[in-house]
Scaffold this motif. Sequence first.
Motif, mmCIF file in Angstrom:
data_model
loop_
_atom_site.group_PDB
_atom_site.id
_atom_site.type_symbol
_atom_site.label_atom_id
_atom_site.label_comp_id
_atom_site.label_asym_id
_atom_site.label_seq_id
_atom_site.Cartn_x
_atom_site.Cartn_y
_atom_site.Cartn_z
ATOM 1 N N UNK A 173 -0.912 2.115 -2.120
ATOM 2 C CA UNK A 173 0.377 2.700 -2.461
ATOM 3 C C UNK A 173 1.395 2.474 -1.339
ATOM 4 N N UNK A 174 2.667 2.500 -1.711
ATOM 5 C CA UNK A 174 3.717 2.389 -0.705
ATOM 6 C C UNK A 174 3.846 3.715 0.037
ATOM 7 N N UNK A 175 4.578 3.702 1.139
ATOM 8 C CA UNK A 175 4.620 4.861 2.022
ATOM 9 C C UNK A 175 5.178 6.103 1.332
ATOM 10 N N UNK A 176 6.211 5.965 0.521
ATOM 11 C CA UNK A 176 6.803 7.155 -0.097
ATOM 12 C C UNK A 176 5.875 7.750 -1.163
ATOM 13 N N UNK A 177 5.235 6.896 -1.947
ATOM 14 C CA UNK A 177 4.276 7.405 -2.937
ATOM 15 C C UNK A 177 3.127 8.113 -2.236
ATOM 16 N N UNK A 178 2.626 7.516 -1.162
ATOM 17 C CA UNK A 178 1.531 8.123 -0.414
ATOM 18 C C UNK A 178 1.963 9.421 0.244
ATOM 19 N N UNK A 179 3.201 9.464 0.772
ATOM 20 C CA UNK A 179 3.694 10.673 1.431
ATOM 21 C C UNK A 179 3.878 11.815 0.429
ATOM 22 N N UNK A 180 4.308 11.485 -0.771
ATOM 23 C CA UNK A 180 4.459 12.535 -1.800
ATOM 24 C C UNK A 180 3.097 13.084 -2.201
ATOM 25 N N UNK A 181 2.104 12.210 -2.318
ATOM 26 C CA UNK A 181 0.753 12.680 -2.636
ATOM 27 C C UNK A 181 0.209 13.559 -1.519
ATOM 28 N N UNK A 182 0.452 13.159 -0.268
ATOM 29 C CA UNK A 182 -0.019 13.943 0.871
ATOM 30 C C UNK A 182 0.627 15.323 0.883
#
Length: 286
Positions: free
Chosen positions: A225-234
């Motif tokens: 995943x890209x950073x923003x998608x991963x950050x939202x999941x986190x």
Amino acid sequence: MPRPVPVVLSIAGSDSGGGAGIQADLKAFARAGVHGATAITAITVQNTVGVTGVHPVPTPVIQEQVRVVAEDLGVDAVKIGMLGDAPTIRVVAEVLDELPDGTPVVLDPVMIAESGARLLAEDAQRALATELVPRATAITPNVPEARALTGEPEDASAEALLGALHALGPRYVILTGGHREEATDLVYDGATITAIPGERHPDGAAHGSGCTHSSTLAAHLALGEDILTAARAAKEVAAGAVRDGLRELGEGAGPVDVFGLRRGAPQITPPAGPADVTPGAPRTHA
């Protein structure tokens, strides 16, 4: 041959109370659907009340742990947590350089435990900033950690902290919202600040929330995943783990819970039987 599931390596300390450290990391990895491996940097003696001992692992043993995992399992992403001292920081920097170029590295600059105990020697802060931060794909400090890394004053704005942190060399900075007025994470790529809002859960349990956040971020980067998608999941997983935290467990700050144990045992899909697996070929996962 592609691996059946991504492998994420946690380089961090062990929490005997099971709330933070590699114990929290492994839970977050499982929640995200990746395989977790570990290189233990220190054994802490702690429970929900506090930390009564920290015992560093010899640096050659840390190095060997990383190498044998990388040689056999491969590493699709790395999460770095508690390091403790400057020699540990330096050896971790060395072994990171042995991994394939482009391997995502998430650095959670752990300095103080939830109980208030110091987990990073004061003289090691500079080594962390100069040796590991520049090697990181993303760093995930809270506000006190950001100030310690940058030397910015207490009244520094979030924008100033983000700029000073990015100047240290990571590709992305995620300033977490746990110590800010609004529970909003800020993602900075050197040009654009993206806000990821969330709810604050004052009645939850937060021990292990930072570990859970950074581990989930690393897992989702390993999943491509890209950073923003991963950050939202986190953000979503860590906030939910605080909300569902086991407040009554122990006498101190209760641990976060990524699995919602209060709601009953998680549903686990049985593994595929022999007829579903071709010998020598990776499993297919939905």
